[in-house]
Design a protein around this motif. Structure first.
Motif, PDB file in Angstrom:
ATOM      1  N   HIS A  83      31.910  27.137  18.491  1.00 25.94           N
ATOM      2  CA  HIS A  83      31.472  26.508  17.247  1.00 25.94           C
ATOM      3  C   HIS A  83      31.167  27.583  16.213  1.00 25.94           C
ATOM      4  O   HIS A  83      30.373  28.493  16.469  1.00 25.94           O
ATOM      5  N   LEU A  84      31.794  27.484  15.030  1.00 25.62           N
ATOM      6  CA  LEU A  84      31.517  28.415  13.943  1.00 25.62           C
ATOM      7  C   LEU A  84      30.382  27.852  13.100  1.00 25.62           C
ATOM      8  O   LEU A  84      30.517  26.797  12.480  1.00 25.62           O
ATOM      9  N   LEU A  85      29.272  28.545  13.093  1.00 27.02           N
ATOM     10  CA  LEU A  85      28.049  28.046  12.477  1.00 27.02           C
ATOM     11  C   LEU A  85      28.021  28.300  10.971  1.00 27.02           C
ATOM     12  O   LEU A  85      28.113  29.436  10.511  1.00 27.02           O
ATOM     13  N   GLY A  86      27.919  27.233  10.201  1.00 22.40           N
ATOM     14  CA  GLY A  86      27.577  27.344   8.793  1.00 22.40           C
ATOM     15  C   GLY A  86      28.672  27.608   7.797  1.00 22.40           C
ATOM     16  O   GLY A  86      28.391  27.991   6.667  1.00 22.40           O
ATOM     17  N   LEU A  87      29.944  27.387   8.131  1.00 26.30           N
ATOM     18  CA  LEU A  87      31.040  27.615   7.189  1.00 26.30           C
ATOM     19  C   LEU A  87      31.959  26.400   7.121  1.00 26.30           C
ATOM     20  O   LEU A  87      32.312  25.831   8.146  1.00 26.30           O
ATOM     21  N   SER A  88      32.375  26.035   5.877  1.00 28.36           N
ATOM     22  CA  SER A  88      33.299  24.904   5.746  1.00 28.36           C
ATOM     23  C   SER A  88      34.270  25.068   4.584  1.00 28.36           C
ATOM     24  O   SER A  88      34.982  24.123   4.250  1.00 28.36           O
ATOM     25  N   LYS A  89      34.310  26.231   3.943  1.00 25.14           N
ATOM     26  CA  LYS A  89      35.324  26.449   2.915  1.00 25.14           C
ATOM     27  C   LYS A  89      36.701  26.429   3.586  1.00 25.14           C
ATOM     28  O   LYS A  89      36.871  26.949   4.694  1.00 25.14           O
ATOM     29  N   PRO A  90      37.692  25.836   2.932  1.00 26.90           N
ATOM     30  CA  PRO A  90      39.001  25.695   3.576  1.00 26.90           C
ATOM     31  C   PRO A  90      39.586  26.988   4.132  1.00 26.90           C
ATOM     32  O   PRO A  90      40.121  27.005   5.248  1.00 26.90           O
ATOM     33  N   ASP A  91      39.495  28.099   3.381  1.00 25.08           N
ATOM     34  CA  ASP A  91      40.060  29.348   3.907  1.00 25.08           C
ATOM     35  C   ASP A  91      39.293  29.819   5.130  1.00 25.08           C
ATOM     36  O   ASP A  91      39.875  30.401   6.061  1.00 25.08           O
ATOM     37  N   ASP A  92      37.979  29.555   5.184  1.00 24.76           N
ATOM     38  CA  ASP A  92      37.193  29.920   6.360  1.00 24.76           C
ATOM     39  C   ASP A  92      37.563  29.060   7.563  1.00 24.76           C
ATOM     40  O   ASP A  92      37.609  29.547   8.699  1.00 24.76           O
ATOM     41  N   ILE A  93      37.822  27.788   7.321  1.00 30.74           N
ATOM     42  CA  ILE A  93      38.220  26.896   8.418  1.00 30.74           C
ATOM     43  C   ILE A  93      39.573  27.319   8.985  1.00 30.74           C
ATOM     44  O   ILE A  93      39.748  27.402  10.208  1.00 30.74           O
ATOM     45  N   PHE A  94      40.529  27.605   8.123  1.00 30.37           N
ATOM     46  CA  PHE A  94      41.840  28.060   8.607  1.00 30.37           C
ATOM     47  C   PHE A  94      41.705  29.358   9.401  1.00 30.37           C
ATOM     48  O   PHE A  94      42.311  29.514  10.460  1.00 30.37           O
ATOM     49  N   ALA A  95      40.914  30.294   8.888  1.00 23.42           N
ATOM     50  CA  ALA A  95      40.695  31.558   9.605  1.00 23.42           C
ATOM     51  C   ALA A  95      39.995  31.304  10.931  1.00 23.42           C
ATOM     52  O   ALA A  95      40.320  31.928  11.958  1.00 23.42           O
ATOM     53  N   GLY A  96      39.036  30.385  10.926  1.00 21.80           N
ATOM     54  CA  GLY A  96      38.321  30.057  12.150  1.00 21.80           C
ATOM     55  C   GLY A  96      39.221  29.439  13.203  1.00 21.80           C
ATOM     56  O   GLY A  96      39.186  29.825  14.376  1.00 21.80           O
ATOM     57  N   GLY A 110      29.446  26.644  26.243  1.00 18.51           N
ATOM     58  CA  GLY A 110      30.245  26.945  25.070  1.00 18.51           C
ATOM     59  C   GLY A 110      29.527  28.012  24.265  1.00 18.51           C
ATOM     60  O   GLY A 110      28.512  28.559  24.710  1.00 18.51           O
ATOM     61  N   TYR A 111      30.026  28.276  23.072  1.00 21.99           N
ATOM     62  CA  TYR A 111      29.476  29.382  22.289  1.00 21.99           C
ATOM     63  C   TYR A 111      29.424  29.045  20.807  1.00 21.99           C
ATOM     64  O   TYR A 111      30.322  28.391  20.270  1.00 21.99           O
ATOM     65  N   ASN A 171      15.063  16.296  35.260  1.00 23.01           N
ATOM     66  CA  ASN A 171      15.431  15.017  34.625  1.00 23.01           C
ATOM     67  C   ASN A 171      16.846  14.622  35.024  1.00 23.01           C
ATOM     68  O   ASN A 171      17.748  14.555  34.181  1.00 23.01           O
ATOM     69  N   PRO A 172      17.051  14.299  36.306  1.00 25.32           N
ATOM     70  CA  PRO A 172      18.413  14.052  36.796  1.00 25.32           C
ATOM     71  C   PRO A 172      19.067  12.796  36.223  1.00 25.32           C
ATOM     72  O   PRO A 172      20.299  12.682  36.260  1.00 25.32           O
ATOM     73  N   ASP A 173      18.256  11.885  35.673  1.00 30.37           N
ATOM     74  CA  ASP A 173      18.831  10.644  35.140  1.00 30.37           C
ATOM     75  C   ASP A 173      19.227  10.748  33.671  1.00 30.37           C
ATOM     76  O   ASP A 173      19.861   9.834  33.135  1.00 30.37           O
ATOM     77  N   LYS A 174      18.849  11.831  33.011  1.00 31.86           N
ATOM     78  CA  LYS A 174      19.211  11.996  31.601  1.00 31.86           C
ATOM     79  C   LYS A 174      20.655  12.487  31.485  1.00 31.86           C
ATOM     80  O   LYS A 174      21.136  13.228  32.343  1.00 31.86           O
ATOM     81  N   PRO A 175      21.354  12.083  30.419  1.00 30.59           N
ATOM     82  CA  PRO A 175      22.706  12.617  30.198  1.00 30.59           C
ATOM     83  C   PRO A 175      22.656  14.135  30.102  1.00 30.59           C
ATOM     84  O   PRO A 175      21.713  14.707  29.540  1.00 30.59           O
ATOM     85  N   TYR A 176      23.657  14.782  30.634  1.00 27.97           N
ATOM     86  CA  TYR A 176      23.684  16.247  30.624  1.00 27.97           C
ATOM     87  C   TYR A 176      23.796  16.764  29.195  1.00 27.97           C
ATOM     88  O   TYR A 176      24.585  16.261  28.392  1.00 27.97           O
ATOM     89  N   GLN A 177      23.018  17.782  28.884  1.00 29.06           N
ATOM     90  CA  GLN A 177      23.084  18.448  27.586  1.00 29.06           C
ATOM     91  C   GLN A 177      23.708  19.826  27.760  1.00 29.06           C
ATOM     92  O   GLN A 177      23.214  20.650  28.529  1.00 29.06           O
ATOM     93  N   ALA A 178      24.789  20.062  27.044  1.00 24.63           N
ATOM     94  CA  ALA A 178      25.453  21.360  27.113  1.00 24.63           C
ATOM     95  C   ALA A 178      24.640  22.394  26.343  1.00 24.63           C
ATOM     96  O   ALA A 178      23.998  22.082  25.342  1.00 24.63           O
ATOM     97  N   LEU A 179      24.674  23.629  26.811  1.00 21.90           N
ATOM     98  CA  LEU A 179      23.971  24.725  26.147  1.00 21.90           C
ATOM     99  C   LEU A 179      24.982  25.790  25.731  1.00 21.90           C
ATOM    100  O   LEU A 179      25.729  26.300  26.568  1.00 21.90           O
ATOM    101  N   TYR A 180      24.988  26.102  24.448  1.00 20.08           N
ATOM    102  CA  TYR A 180      25.865  27.132  23.905  1.00 20.08           C
ATOM    103  C   TYR A 180      25.077  28.432  23.707  1.00 20.08           C
ATOM    104  O   TYR A 180      23.961  28.417  23.185  1.00 20.08           O
ATOM    105  N   GLY A 181      25.664  29.561  24.083  1.00 20.25           N
ATOM    106  CA  GLY A 181      25.120  30.856  23.720  1.00 20.25           C
ATOM    107  C   GLY A 181      25.537  31.200  22.303  1.00 20.25           C
ATOM    108  O   GLY A 181      26.617  30.809  21.855  1.00 20.25           O
ATOM    109  N   VAL A 182      24.682  31.923  21.589  1.00 23.86           N
ATOM    110  CA  VAL A 182      24.970  32.258  20.187  1.00 23.86           C
ATOM    111  C   VAL A 182      25.225  33.758  20.044  1.00 23.86           C
ATOM    112  O   VAL A 182      24.419  34.574  20.489  1.00 23.86           O
TER     113      VAL A 182
END
Length: 412
Positions: A275-288, A245-246, A210-221
């Motif tokens: 990308h940090l999956l599934g966390l949004s508490k402020p202390d977790d964001i700062f640590a991230g 990305g990851y 699908n060369p005409d489609k916008p490129y989709q990035a793939l992240y490893g988990v």
């Protein structure tokens, strides 16, 4: 990869830490990092209109690849998730592994827990019949015990994510629960590494077709629970693969988060976003952020809004409490969100949400509650988005640690 369609640049680094401020360039717009990506499970965020979405300053949305796979043809025909959602922003989809394995083992991509919860989940894992059956081919799973088995393979996960058309996709991985021992985690990680290669191969195949489609990035988990050797092993192995990305996931005790992120991000390529999956508490964001994460997602700001929880710089409050019945101040005096600027007070929103007026019709009660949830959702999402904006400013201005310490001292 097509040129100028997906890339990542670092603007400023935090001295003596892994954190940075950067920009992720995608086919559908730039994402200035660090930032919070709001969760729109089915391609839209509940109780958040398109106008409010952009007024709040949300840069990107993450959607549920597993659920959207059921309508992937429709999403593809509409022009992809960017247009289907109506938000016209960069988009992310997960691999489906979270939902599939949660049916079987009960836990998902990132679970940050206290010791009492961990003990409870370990007991549940050891004493329940799993509805997910993992093989080298893929995961056979059931929605319930009476359902027929369905199979999700790494190839199929990439296929439906390609159809959905998000700017960033996640590779298919085997999740483990907080109750799984190290031996099980070792086997799961080995399988995840093999699936990562299959995801990359299928991604390359579909991209070439699908060369005409916008490129989709793939992240490893990355998985590996709280085991340092497993986290470092998977960081070396996946870091050497050709991912864009990851995503960092797993189930672990909350206090382990900074260590886990440091173990991983000190090894992963610095030039690729995380990308940090599934966390949004402020202390977790700062640590991230301090430990090298660039983007975050979580259902908490919208889910907690539906239960009446309000975010403020002085800690969270529950608007349902009786003490706010006659409180005519805004949700938070220092907030510039659409809700706090609208003129609605704490008392007003509580009345809309509680519906204690017995003379209201059922239709009016439903309408009032929806308005309250729209107002609270906009406020909470704005709060977290604004926090990440200010963290980005602090990094660029060279005062991240001072900002972190002052902010957390007041909030907690």
């Amino acid at each position: 990869m097509k040129q100028n369609q997906f890339s990542f640049e670092i603007d400023t680094k935090i001295p003596d830490a892994l954190g940075r401020a950067g920009i992720i360039h995608t086919p559908h717009g730039d994402i200035k990092t660090p930032t919070f990506t709001v969760v729109g499970t089915y391609g839209d965020v509940r109780f958040l209109s398109t106008d409010k979405f952009h007024e709040i300053g949300i840069q990107a949305m993450i959607s549920n690849g597993f659920h959207l796979s059921k309508i992937s043809d429709k999403v593809e025909t509409s022009g992809g998730l960017y247009t289907y959602s109506g938000y016209n922003c960069p988009t992310i989809t997960d691999s489906g592994g979270f939902q599939i394995m949660s049916f079987g083992s009960g836990l998902g991509k990132v679970v940050s827990m206290n010791k009492r919860d961990i003990a409870r989940e370990q007991f549940k894992t050891e004493n329940k019949k799993r509805l997910a059956r993992v093989t080298d081919e893929g995961v056979y799973f059931k929605m319930n015990e009476n359902d027929t088995e369905k199979l999700i393979t790494p190839e199929y996960s990439i296929q439906f994510q390609h159809k959905i058309g998000a700017d960033i996709m996640m590779a298919f991985d085997e999740l483990t629960s907080i109750g799984d021992n190290k031996e099980y985690n070792e086997k799961a990680l080995e399988r995840t590494h093999k699936w990562a290669i299959r995801c990359l191969d299928e991604h390359q195949k579909l991209t070439n077709e699908n060369p005409d489609k916008p490129y989709q990035a793939l992240y490893g988990v990355l998985q590996g629970a709280h085991y340092q050797d497993l986290r470092e092993e998977t960081s070396h192995i996946l870091g050497a693969m050709d991912f864009d990305g990851y995503g960092l996931g797993g189930a672990f005790e909350k206090e382990q988060l900074p260590n886990i992120l440091f173990w991983c991000n000190s090894i992963l390529p610095e030039s690729k976003p995380r990308h940090l999956l599934g966390l949004s508490k402020p202390d977790d964001i700062f640590a991230g952020v301090e430990n090298g994460c660039d983007t975050f997602d979580c259902v908490a700001p919208t889910r907690e809004a539906r239960h009446g929880k309000i975010y403020t710089l002085d800690g969270d409050i529950n608007i349902r409490n009786a003490r706010f019945r006659d409180d005519h101040s805004p949700l938070f005096d220092e907030c510039e969100c659409p809700t706090c600027k609208s003129g609605y007070s704490r008392s007003d929103i509580r009345k809309l949400l509680k519906n204690e007026n017995e003379l209201k019709s059922p239709e009016q009660i439903l309408k009032d509650k929806q308005l309250a949830l729209e107002l609270i959702t906009a406020h909470n999402v704005y709060f977290i988005v604004k926090l990440t904006e200010k963290i980005r400013e602090a990094i660029i201005n060279g005062n991240f640690f001072n900002f972190r310490d002052k902010w957390l001292k007041r909030y907690y």
